[in-house]
Design an enzyme around this catalytic site. Structure first.
Site, PDB file in Angstrom:
ATOM      1  N   ASN A 241      29.587  41.028  34.835  1.00  0.00           N
ATOM      2  CA  ASN A 241      30.837  40.250  34.598  1.00  0.00           C
ATOM      3  C   ASN A 241      30.306  39.836  33.085  1.00  0.00           C
ATOM      4  O   ASN A 241      29.645  39.391  32.571  1.00  0.00           O
ATOM      5  CB  ASN A 241      30.823  38.573  35.167  1.00  0.00           C
ATOM      6  N   CYS A 242      31.351  40.398  32.382  1.00  0.00           N
ATOM      7  CA  CYS A 242      31.388  40.394  30.570  1.00  0.00           C
ATOM      8  C   CYS A 242      32.433  39.455  30.193  1.00  0.00           C
ATOM      9  O   CYS A 242      32.671  39.258  28.883  1.00  0.00           O
ATOM     10  CB  CYS A 242      31.588  41.685  30.021  1.00  0.00           C
ATOM     11  N   ALA A 243      33.225  38.978  30.766  1.00  0.00           N
ATOM     12  CA  ALA A 243      34.152  38.099  30.675  1.00  0.00           C
ATOM     13  C   ALA A 243      33.973  36.495  30.222  1.00  0.00           C
ATOM     14  O   ALA A 243      32.786  36.019  30.877  1.00  0.00           O
ATOM     15  CB  ALA A 243      35.447  37.951  31.745  1.00  0.00           C
TER      16      ALA A 243
END
Length: 428
Positions: A241-243
């Site tokens: 998860n890079c959000a």
């Protein structure tokens, strides 16, 4: 199951001709580590940098943050499905580098990645600024598909973390901590009079930049499932998860999940910690309902008295959070929620995108819209221009004097760390 964490407190990281760990200093051979990572043909080049607490250094963009760990003994290996096989972990001994982490950076995959400041006001919003950080700067081969790009950088970070902790094999740790977690039948015999508590760990699974992996498997599309908390401490859950950096769980947050740790430390004393239920967060309403129904069914089957539910991300995941609350409460299971809020820079807007009357015990981690101005740093690892396109930043975030103005959502780990503790009052 029984797991011992062998803790080594890292005072510094330095580059050297040979990798080793001695007297609190981790020495890293850049050439050897680079060769190891570039066994992946999707990596065109890799370099490394170091950031230390108190330095005038900014790291941007940050994809993932990982605590270095490596198994000294027991089944499987850390980060199963990536570094290790898919063999079950959560037992034996695992070596852990404390006050130290890996922060993967390099060419940006998409637009939602974060900032770490090692000093100044930005450093107060996350715990990483107090750690010695090794930063692998990954350059992928040209025209690499974005999904492959994300996976390449994610796995390189995990391999780097394992390589670092491997340097402590067979050395005497500074401290040890041992956790034991029995089978459900054993718990019923040993702790018949203690309230039975489960932890519902909501994890993102909404596609590229919003995914989570368990034993290497993307949790997207799975039914809610149960996992032993000791497996989580041994790296069974990995972030893709890079959000929304301010309210995502990086891999280090899974390895050190404070709810898991606190419940384990209280297990057999004032509560019976039954286990962890993984409930995925889809973007589709029907799938949100399915996950929440099934999670509450598992809780009912386990006969728990109460659950703690934590949310990853924000916006539409708040529907998952409230559905989990509603369905558990309707089954007579006491529920406590852990979330953050986005209530505007003045704090006057509605903080959550969804609510339900049953949510009468909520722990807040703070307001992700809080606005801060970060001072100019002497050194930037990565590319500061990316602040213009990350969550919490905008096209005018970089000021003429070199300062950076952002919402704290842009800072890695800000909201998910600021108040990430649970309360037990309702569960009693």
């Amino acid at each position: 199951m029984k797991l011992t964490l062998n803790k080594f407190y890292v005072k510094d990281i330095q580059f050297a001709d040979e990798s080793s760990y001695k007297d609190g200093v981790l020495y890293i051979c850049k050439r050897e580590l680079a060769e190891y990572l570039m066994e992946d043909s999707n990596i065109a080049a890799v370099d490394f940098d170091i950031a230390r607490p108190g330095e005038s250094v900014r790291i941007i963009p940050i994809k993932d943050v990982i605590q270095p760990r490596y198994k000294q003994s027991g089944t499987g290996q850390i980060f199963p499905g990536y570094v290790g096989s898919v063999e079950t972990v959560g037992n034996g001994e695992t070596n852990v580098l404390e006050t130290c982490c890996v922060a993967t950076s390099g060419q940006i995959v998409a637009f939602q990645e974060g900032i770490i400041d090692m000093s100044g006001p930005g450093a107060d919003f996350n715990s990483f600024s107090k750690m010695n950080i090794l930063v692998p700067l990954i350059t992928p081969v040209p025209d690499l598909h974005k999904h492959v790009h994300e996976a390449t950088v994610r796995i390189a970070g995990l391999k780097t973390a394992a390589y670092m902790a491997k340097q402590t094999l067979n050395l005497e740790p500074d401290e040890t901590e041992t956790f034991e977690h029995e089978s459900i039948l054993e718990m019923g015999v040993k702790y018949p009079n203690l309230p039975k508590v489960a932890y519902v760990d909501m994890v993102q699974c909404q596609g590229l930049m919003h995914d989570t992996y368990v034993y290497g498997l993307n949790v997207k599309g799975i039914l809610s499932t149960m996992i032993d908390p000791l497996e989580i401490l041994d790296g069974a859950i990995v972030s893709g998860n890079c959000a929304a950096p301010g309210h995502k769980n990086a891999t280090i947050h899974h390895e050190n999940n404070p709810i898991v740790l606190d419940l384990l430390r209280r297990h057999g004393k004032d509560i019976c910690f039954v286990g962890v239920l993984l409930s995925n967060e889809s973007a589709m309403l029907n799938e949100k309902k399915r996950a929440a129904y099934y999670t509450s069914n598992l809780s009912e089957l386990l006969g728990v008295d109460g659950v703690i539910v934590s949310e990853e991300g924000g916006g539409n995941p708040e529907t998952d959070l409230m559905l989990n609350c509603k369905f558990h409460e309707h089954k007579g299971i006491k529920t406590v929620l852990v979330t953050d809020e986005y209530c505007g820079r003045d704090g006057s807007s509605q903080g959550l995108a969804d609510v339900t009357p049953e949510a009468d015990a909520v722990v807040t981690n703070g307001n992700g819209n809080q606005f801060v101005t970060l001072p100019k740093m002497d050194k930037v690892i990565g590319n500061q221009e990316n602040v213009r396109i990350i969550t919490g930043g905008n096209s005018e975030s970089i000021n003429a004097d070199g300062t950076v103005s952002v919402e704290i959502a842009a800072i890695m780990g800000s909201c998910c760390e600021m108040g990430y503790e649970h309360m037990m009052t309702k569960l009693r």
